[in-house]
Design a protein around this motif. Structure first.
Motif: not given
Length: 400
Positions: A182-189, A191-194, A225-231, A238-248
């Protein structure tokens, strides 16, 4: 409003679904272009503006019924199914998904299969039965160059691997491989969720207590760094929602129930925000189960204040009612969670025989569904019940 939409649309679902196969193709290229534009608008509103989502989807359906079918008819019908999932009408959602799958073309088949199985079908079918169609969609997306959908498909497959009890070492290899692709193909969203899920299973596989001291903070994902980037960035909602759920989820598996409840309160899980923000979210059932069990674990703590105990029990009851409603509507993916949460209530209330029946029911249903992680969790909670309530050490050892 969703409730109004549900009341009006539910009356006409059967007639609409039966009418769609009889429609003729659009004969005006400008109409076809406009319908395609409306479909793209629906995809955008799904990610950034849920208030406009019903309007965009129903507008696409109305144009299809009035002007005929075109290349985007199948995706539009699949989106209508997602809308019904969002209001809890799984049967109507499945009807639109089924007719959408019959109207796919080579151009839209991959995307339509992704929406129908990742966001709709798992509410009516066992999770394991969705894996083969999704993998087929992944291959099709790679062929036509739809990389974002392709990697979202594979993210769904990896979630099924975790639920199905695949060895963590194998899952980590897959996460590492596809995150790098995903990083190679510039698929940031995607990639971050994965990467979030990769960090989760990486922590779970670690044998060093020190490496698990900070949830989602390790070799793969820098949490701060991730929180600072997406919050506070709208494009990363969408990434912030996934981050909160994944942390829980990660906090639950490390028995940090206070952190689970803190994240739950902050993100309003007990108001079912994950469902509203991401209609069809595949992990909603698991997330609500973990939140309910975390609340009940806190309820059983002797040092907790009475007011907080009442609040956590009420929140657990809210999650239980939601899952019970889903089971009543035919959601087979959470039928093992209902008796598990009920067993915890029984254990707290001193109903030992009823708790035993519900724990065993959850273990049985989890095994039949192939959801090994919930089956293992039910064994663990059953062991704790034997150890603390029934005082049966031998049974506790067996379930551990």
């Amino acid at each position: 409003p969703p409730r109004t939409m549900k009341g009006r649309a539910k009356l006409n679902v059967d007639s609409i679904v039966s009418k769609i196969p009889t429609l003729t193709p659009v004969d005006d290229e400008h109409d076809a272009w406009a319908i395609d534009l409306i479909n793209q608008l629906a995809s955008c509103t799904y990610q950034c503006d849920k208030d406009l989502l019903p309007l965009a989807i129903l507008k696409g359906l109305r144009w299809t019924l009035n002007r005929g079918t075109c290349a985007t008819t199948a995706p539009i019908l699949a989106n209508v199914g997602v809308l019904f999932v969002g209001v809890g009408d799984f049967q109507s959602a499945k009807k639109f998904a089924d007719v959408a799958l019959t109207m796919t073309t080579s151009e839209n088949r991959a995307r339509t299969v992704f929406v129908c199985y990742c966001l709709i079908a798992h509410r009516q079918l066992p999770l394991a039965s969705c894996k083969k169609p999704i993998f087929s969609s992944y291959e099709q997306c790679m062929k036509v160059g739809d990389l974002e959908t392709a990697f979202l498909c594979f993210g769904f497959i990896l979630v099924l691997s975790v639920a199905g009890g695949t060895k963590l070492s194998l899952i980590i290899e897959d996460y590492e491989k596809y995150t790098n692709v995903m990083r190679l193909h510039n698929q940031d969203k995607p990639m971050l969720i994965t990467a979030m899920l990769w960090q989760l299973v990486f922590n779970l596989s670690s044998t060093s207590p020190s490496s698990n001291s900070n949830v989602l903070d390790g070799e793969i994902l820098d949490l701060q760094a991730t929180i600072w980037k997406v919050k506070d960035a709208p494009e990363h909602a969408l990434e912030w929602q996934h981050l909160s759920r994944t942390r829980a989820i990660c906090a639950f598996w490390f028995d940090d129930f206070d952190l689970v409840c803190d994240i739950m309160d902050e993100s309003q899980f007990d108001r079912f925000i994950p469902e509203k923000e991401t209609p069809g979210y595949v992990c909603a059932g698991s997330l609500y189960t973990y939140c309910a069990l975390a609340c009940l674990s806190i309820v059983q703590s002797r040092s907790i204040r009475r007011k907080l105990r009442y609040k956590r029990r009420r929140q657990a009851q809210t999650f239980y009612n939601k899952i019970k409603e889903w089971v009543r509507k035919g959601n087979v993916s959470v039928q093992n969670s209902e008796p598990l949460i009920e067993a915890e209530f029984n254990s707290i209330d001193g109903k030992r025989l009823q708790a035993q029946k519900n724990f065993e029911k959850s273990i049985l249903l989890s095994g039949r569904s192939g959801i090994s992680n919930i089956q293992a969790l039910a064994h663990e909670r059953y062991a704790i019940h034997h150890q603390t309530k029934a005082k049966n050490i031998n049974e506790a050892k067996y379930h551990y």
